[in-house]
Design a protein around this motif. Structure first.
Motif, short mmCIF file in Angstrom:
data_model
loop_
_atom_site.label_atom_id
_atom_site.label_comp_id
_atom_site.label_asym_id
_atom_site.label_seq_id
_atom_site.Cartn_x
_atom_site.Cartn_y
_atom_site.Cartn_z
N VAL A 10 0.80 -1.11 -0.11
CA VAL A 10 -0.03 -0.08 0.11
C VAL A 10 0.80 1.35 0.13
O VAL A 10 1.57 1.28 0.88
CB VAL A 10 -0.77 0.07 1.23
CG1 VAL A 10 -1.64 1.34 1.27
CG2 VAL A 10 -1.75 -1.13 1.15
N PRO A 12 1.17 5.57 -0.41
CA PRO A 12 0.17 7.13 -0.12
C PRO A 12 -0.04 7.53 -1.48
O PRO A 12 0.73 7.63 -2.26
CB PRO A 12 1.19 7.78 0.75
CG PRO A 12 2.47 7.20 0.64
CD PRO A 12 2.38 5.79 0.23
N ALA A 45 -3.75 4.61 -0.97
CA ALA A 45 -4.75 5.05 -0.04
C ALA A 45 -4.43 6.60 0.17
O ALA A 45 -3.14 6.95 0.21
CB ALA A 45 -4.86 4.39 1.11
N TRP A 47 -2.99 9.77 1.78
CA TRP A 47 -1.71 9.75 2.38
C TRP A 47 -1.73 9.67 4.05
O TRP A 47 -1.23 9.02 4.67
CB TRP A 47 -0.63 10.62 2.08
CG TRP A 47 -1.15 12.17 2.34
CD1 TRP A 47 -2.09 12.73 1.45
CD2 TRP A 47 -0.59 13.24 2.91
NE1 TRP A 47 -2.19 13.94 1.98
CE2 TRP A 47 -1.26 14.22 3.16
CE3 TRP A 47 0.45 13.22 4.03
CZ2 TRP A 47 -0.99 15.54 3.59
CZ3 TRP A 47 0.78 14.30 4.80
CH2 TRP A 47 0.09 15.57 4.38
N VAL A 50 -3.51 5.92 5.29
CA VAL A 50 -2.94 5.00 5.21
C VAL A 50 -2.77 3.93 6.51
O VAL A 50 -3.23 2.71 6.40
CB VAL A 50 -1.57 4.92 4.60
CG1 VAL A 50 -0.70 3.73 4.79
CG2 VAL A 50 -1.44 5.35 3.19
N VAL A 54 -4.75 0.39 6.82
CA VAL A 54 -3.92 -0.78 6.97
C VAL A 54 -4.64 -1.48 8.40
O VAL A 54 -4.55 -2.82 8.43
CB VAL A 54 -2.50 -0.40 7.41
CG1 VAL A 54 -1.54 -1.83 8.05
CG2 VAL A 54 -1.81 0.02 6.08
N ALA A 67 3.63 -1.57 3.89
CA ALA A 67 2.77 -0.37 4.07
C ALA A 67 3.82 0.67 4.00
O ALA A 67 4.65 0.96 4.95
CB ALA A 67 1.88 -0.30 5.08
N TYR A 69 4.29 4.43 5.13
CA TYR A 69 3.68 5.55 6.00
C TYR A 69 4.36 6.91 5.80
O TYR A 69 5.50 6.96 5.93
CB TYR A 69 3.89 4.85 7.38
CG TYR A 69 2.62 3.93 7.98
CD1 TYR A 69 2.35 2.97 7.11
CD2 TYR A 69 2.27 4.04 9.21
CE1 TYR A 69 1.18 2.16 7.71
CE2 TYR A 69 1.26 3.19 9.76
CZ TYR A 69 0.88 2.17 9.02
OH TYR A 69 -0.08 1.10 9.27
#
Length: 445
Positions: A10, A12, A45, A47, A50, A54, A67, A69
């Motif tokens: 994932v 941002p 997703a 920003w 996120v 998650v 992920a 972040y």
């Protein structure tokens, strides 16, 4: 071929830069062409959403393998848990376990710039892999400064104030001399520069942050300097929506349209600022962020984001995820990402490659951010804070500063109120982490 191993990542989605989702997908295709046993799924997703996306996925046992972040969500990542209470993420450095290559991909975590590694260091190891870093810089219209008799851009608060007064004295000069957005990053930077902390336990690095210091002497020194520039008519304040939304473009336009001689903004804007000068017929110099020379300079902190590795993966999946992280930060890819986005080249290999290609010789405005971060002392203050509800606490700071700029409120009183509000946010977050109350937003008064 046997069943392929799935890796879900994932990333941002930044409203100001839609580049990353498509580019990560392109790089995933290139990586899997060399490693056909893997299949990488890249989704995006918002920003700031996120961590919640998650967390929601983890509750359904569908947490991503990787992920990405934003840095203000670092504490969220450290505290993220699966339904059984186990950590959602594991340390990237510990997962690498001293290896120099994974699936044939050279390990470059140790080559990541020191300031970036330091920010993501937790419990004795680098927790996440940063592909994007930035810092705050000063941009100066030296054509205008020379007309005001200034031949060297000052680096200190006092020097900037004197230069602003010289610009203001020009008979046909701009109405204001300097501007920057009212944003939480500036407070972090200025406190760090002065060697001061935003929170206890060494900025949350020797233990969980439990107390905030938003009304410290260092914070108030910065606030008073800022207010003084504003009251003298030197600082141009242009909030977008009173105090809740940062007017980045208005900040840029004020500089590009020669309404000010100086502006402060992200290092990512270096190319845009230089082009504004070319378009507007003036010379732009990129400079370090001004600092308070009444105290020793400790360093500026980073922005950007990092890749977090899911815990509890089987060996094949974990190695594929780690190899992909290294690939994303390999010298050529990291150098190209810098060229294409303006984010600081994140590894020594990428910096060396850019040097060899003459990039910094031809575009010296990109070198300033590297030099500024290279002067970081590596102390807890200069590393930057790890805080729960960091983004919300930033908003508390900007609201307080707005009030200081547009009303007669005493900065010491207003920032004491802000400190109490931020403390409520942090207390609520920490209590939620201990299971004493539900997670979620808290109203502060």
């Amino acid at each position: 071929m046997s069943k392929r191993i799935d890796i879900d990542i994932v990333v941002p989605l930044y409203p100001f830069m839609p580049y990353f989702l498509d580019r990560t997908r392109e790089l995933a295709e290139t990586f899997t062409a060399a490693h056909p046993e893997y299949r990488i799924h890249v989704t995006g997703a918002d920003w700031l959403s996120v961590p919640q996306a998650v967390a929601d996925a983890a509750l359904k046992d569908g947490a991503p393998t990787i992920a990405q972040y934003f840095y203000t969500s670092t504490q969220d990542a450290l505290d993220a848990r699966r339904p059984d209470g186990s950590p959602l993420f594991t340390s990237v450095e510990r997962a690498i376990a001293g290896r120099t290559e994974i699936l044939g991909e050279p390990v470059v975590l140790g080559d990541v710039t020191a300031t970036a590694r330091q920010y993501y260091r937790h419990d004795g190891a680098v927790a996440a892999m940063p592909p994007l870093t930035s810092t705050t810089l000063l941009y100066a219209n030296t054509t205008l400064l020379e007309r005001a008799g200034i031949t060297e851009v000052p680096q200190t608060w006092a020097g900037i104030e004197a230069a602003c007064r010289a610009v203001a004295a020009l008979p046909d000069g701009p109405a204001h001399a300097i501007t920057w957005p009212n944003h939480g990053w500036w407070f972090q930077q200025s406190v760090a520069q002065q060697g001061a902390l935003l929170a206890d336990h060494d900025n949350g690095r020797s233990g969980r942050a439990e107390r905030v210091y938003l009304d410290s002497d260092a914070m108030l020194a910065y606030v008073e300097w800022w207010r003084g520039l504003h009251r003298a008519g030197l600082y141009r304040y242009h909030p977008s929506r009173v105090n809740s939304e940062v007017d980045w473009d208005g900040n840029f336009r004020a500089f590009a349209d020669r309404q000010v001689a100086f502006t402060l903004t992200t290092s990512v804007e270096a190319a845009r600022m230089a082009q504004a000068g070319r378009d507007g017929g003036f010379t732009v110099q990129t400079c370090r962020m001004p600092y308070n020379d009444r105290v020793p300079y400790a360093g500026n902190v980073i922005g950007g984001d990092a890749l977090w590795l899911a815990a509890g993966l089987d060996e094949a999946t974990q190695d594929g995820a780690l190899a992909f992280m290294q690939y994303l930060n390999s010298p050529r890819i990291a150098a190209d990402r810098h060229r294409e986005t303006g984010f600081i080249p994140v590894t020594g290999g990428a910096i060396d490659l850019l040097e060899q290609e003459g990039w910094f010789r031809d575009k010296p405005h990109f070198r300033t951010a590297l030099d500024q971060l290279g002067a970081n002392a590596g102390t807890p203050a200069a590393q930057g804070a790890l805080l729960g509800e960091f983004a919300a606490i930033q908003d508390v700071l900007t609201t307080a500063m707005h009030d200081v700029l547009v009303t007669e409120v005493d900065p010491r009183v207003r920032f004491a109120e802000a400190n109490a509000q931020a403390q409520q946010l942090l207390d609520h977050y920490n209590e939620a982490c201990r299971g004493l109350r539900p997670r979620g937003p808290v109203r502060v008064g």
